[in-house]
Design a protein around this motif. Structure first.
Motif, PDB file in Angstrom:
ATOM      1  N   GLU A   1      -5.227  -0.927   3.899  1.00 50.07           N
ATOM      2  CA  GLU A   1      -4.402  -0.761   2.687  1.00 50.07           C
ATOM      3  C   GLU A   1      -5.133  -1.395   1.575  1.00 50.07           C
ATOM      4  OE1 GLU A   1      -1.156  -3.058   4.598  1.00 50.07           O
ATOM      5  OE2 GLU A   1      -0.253  -1.196   5.412  1.00 50.07           O
ATOM      6  N   ALA A   2      -5.804  -2.517   1.920  1.00 53.22           N
ATOM      7  CA  ALA A   2      -6.582  -3.073   0.672  1.00 53.22           C
ATOM      8  C   ALA A   2      -7.487  -2.165   0.011  1.00 53.22           C
ATOM      9  CB  ALA A   2      -7.406  -4.385   1.299  1.00 53.22           C
ATOM     10  N   HIS A   3      -8.038  -1.199   0.601  1.00 52.74           N
ATOM     11  CA  HIS A   3      -8.980  -0.151  -0.025  1.00 52.74           C
ATOM     12  C   HIS A   3      -8.070   1.173  -0.353  1.00 52.74           C
ATOM     13  CE1 HIS A   3     -12.782  -2.066   0.671  1.00 52.74           C
ATOM     14  NE2 HIS A   3     -12.224  -2.338   1.941  1.00 52.74           N
ATOM     15  N   ALA A   4      -7.004   1.121  -0.339  1.00 52.93           N
ATOM     16  CA  ALA A   4      -6.419   2.267  -0.673  1.00 52.93           C
ATOM     17  C   ALA A   4      -6.283   3.039  -1.907  1.00 52.93           C
ATOM     18  CB  ALA A   4      -4.675   2.183  -0.275  1.00 52.93           C
ATOM     19  N   PRO A   5      -6.411   1.800  -2.987  1.00 52.77           N
ATOM     20  CA  PRO A   5      -6.524   2.434  -4.391  1.00 52.77           C
ATOM     21  C   PRO A   5      -7.856   2.921  -4.584  1.00 52.77           C
ATOM     22  CG  PRO A   5      -5.362   0.311  -4.558  1.00 52.77           C
ATOM     23  CD  PRO A   5      -5.867   0.608  -2.828  1.00 52.77           C
ATOM     24  N   GLU A   6      -8.978   2.374  -4.035  1.00 55.12           N
ATOM     25  CA  GLU A   6     -10.216   2.988  -4.180  1.00 55.12           C
ATOM     26  C   GLU A   6     -10.317   4.360  -3.320  1.00 55.12           C
ATOM     27  OE1 GLU A   6     -14.931   1.227  -3.144  1.00 55.12           O
ATOM     28  OE2 GLU A   6     -13.087   0.354  -1.977  1.00 55.12           O
ATOM     29  N   TYR A   7      -9.681   4.457  -2.131  1.00 54.43           N
ATOM     30  CA  TYR A   7      -9.840   5.758  -1.634  1.00 54.43           C
ATOM     31  C   TYR A   7      -8.909   6.957  -2.470  1.00 54.43           C
ATOM     32  CZ  TYR A   7     -10.827   3.013   2.280  1.00 54.43           C
ATOM     33  OH  TYR A   7     -11.706   2.122   3.289  1.00 54.43           O
ATOM     34  N   ILE A   8      -7.935   6.508  -2.951  1.00 55.09           N
ATOM     35  CA  ILE A   8      -7.101   7.495  -3.881  1.00 55.09           C
ATOM     36  C   ILE A   8      -8.024   7.922  -5.084  1.00 55.09           C
ATOM     37  CG2 ILE A   8      -5.274   7.594  -5.509  1.00 55.09           C
ATOM     38  CD1 ILE A   8      -3.673   5.935  -3.110  1.00 55.09           C
ATOM     39  N   GLU A   9      -8.850   6.872  -5.515  1.00 52.32           N
ATOM     40  CA  GLU A   9      -9.595   7.146  -6.666  1.00 52.32           C
ATOM     41  C   GLU A   9     -10.773   8.146  -6.442  1.00 52.32           C
ATOM     42  OE1 GLU A   9     -13.074   4.894  -9.408  1.00 52.32           O
ATOM     43  OE2 GLU A   9     -11.078   3.774  -8.998  1.00 52.32           O
ATOM     44  N   TRP A  10     -11.285   7.720  -5.352  1.00 53.26           N
ATOM     45  CA  TRP A  10     -12.475   8.749  -4.672  1.00 53.26           C
ATOM     46  C   TRP A  10     -11.867  10.183  -4.535  1.00 53.26           C
ATOM     47  CZ3 TRP A  10     -14.394   5.678   0.057  1.00 53.26           C
ATOM     48  CH2 TRP A  10     -14.937   4.418  -0.306  1.00 53.26           C
ATOM     49  N   ARG A  11     -10.634  10.390  -4.019  1.00 53.93           N
ATOM     50  CA  ARG A  11      -9.999  11.730  -3.796  1.00 53.93           C
ATOM     51  C   ARG A  11      -9.787  12.334  -5.335  1.00 53.93           C
ATOM     52  NH1 ARG A  11      -4.762  14.004  -5.013  1.00 53.93           N
ATOM     53  NH2 ARG A  11      -4.984  16.194  -4.180  1.00 53.93           N
ATOM     54  N   HIS A  12      -9.278  11.693  -6.268  1.00 52.66           N
ATOM     55  CA  HIS A  12      -9.132  12.014  -7.422  1.00 52.66           C
ATOM     56  C   HIS A  12     -10.548  12.635  -8.200  1.00 52.66           C
ATOM     57  CE1 HIS A  12      -5.014   9.982  -7.915  1.00 52.66           C
ATOM     58  NE2 HIS A  12      -4.993  10.991  -7.247  1.00 52.66           N
ATOM     59  N   THR A  13     -11.551  12.008  -7.893  1.00 52.98           N
ATOM     60  CA  THR A  13     -12.925  12.106  -8.454  1.00 52.98           C
ATOM     61  C   THR A  13     -13.482  13.447  -7.873  1.00 52.98           C
ATOM     62  OG1 THR A  13     -13.217  10.007  -9.085  1.00 52.98           O
ATOM     63  CG2 THR A  13     -15.085  11.400  -8.831  1.00 52.98           C
TER      64      THR A  13
END
Length: 154
Positions: free
Chosen positions: A8-20
């Motif tokens: 959960e703490a890394h979720a924003p980072e994972y979403i950013e990777w997916r978008h990239t």
């Protein structure tokens, strides 16, 4: 920290990777940008990386610290489809006629997230975790080329 809390703490980072990855789709065996970014992320995690496997394939190896054991293989596909994206999301494909319509952008981000977490758990692992980032899943040639390059040995 629990696994769920860390995810959960890394979720924003994972979403950013997916978008990239979604913004920069590549077709078939021609995935050099994706492969370079995947390899750079793996190296930033301290994971052993081999690039250019069966073309633009990437293999990451995470060794457990509990000694010899089995090899567990995980696979993510990297290629996109020849489809024009019609949506208007902020992370829309920047390449006309190509898009990640099949979820491979998600597969890449999820696999990178898995390795980001597992690298902190090597004290609980016997053997190795071998992660394969495969180009050309859609036409089937990528898996054959990577297996012929030795990815499945061991």
């Amino acid at each position: 920290m629990s696994l769920l809390t860390e995810l959960e703490a890394h979720a924003p980072e994972y979403i950013e990777w997916r978008h990239t990855f979604h913004e920069h789709p590549e077709l078939g065996l021609e995935t050099p940008w994706t492969a370079d970014l995947v390899a750079a992320k793996l190296r930033s995690f301290g994971i052993e990386v081999t690039q250019g496997v069966g073309g633009h394939g990437v293999v990451g190896v995470l060794e457990g610290s509990l000694g010899p054991g089995r090899t567990v293989g995980l696979r993510s596909d990297m290629d996109a489809l020849s489809i024009t994206e019609t949506g208007e999301c902020p992370w829309k494909s920047r390449k006309p006629g190509l898009m990640h319509a099949c979820g491979h952008d998600c597969h890449i981000a999820m696999m990178l997230g898995t390795l980001q977490i597992l690298r902190h758990m090597t004290d609980d692992i016997h053997g190795e975790i071998r992660v394969v980032f495969q180009p050309s899943e859609e036409n089937g040639s990528g898996a054959r080329m990577m297996c012929e390059a030795g990815v499945c040995e061991g």
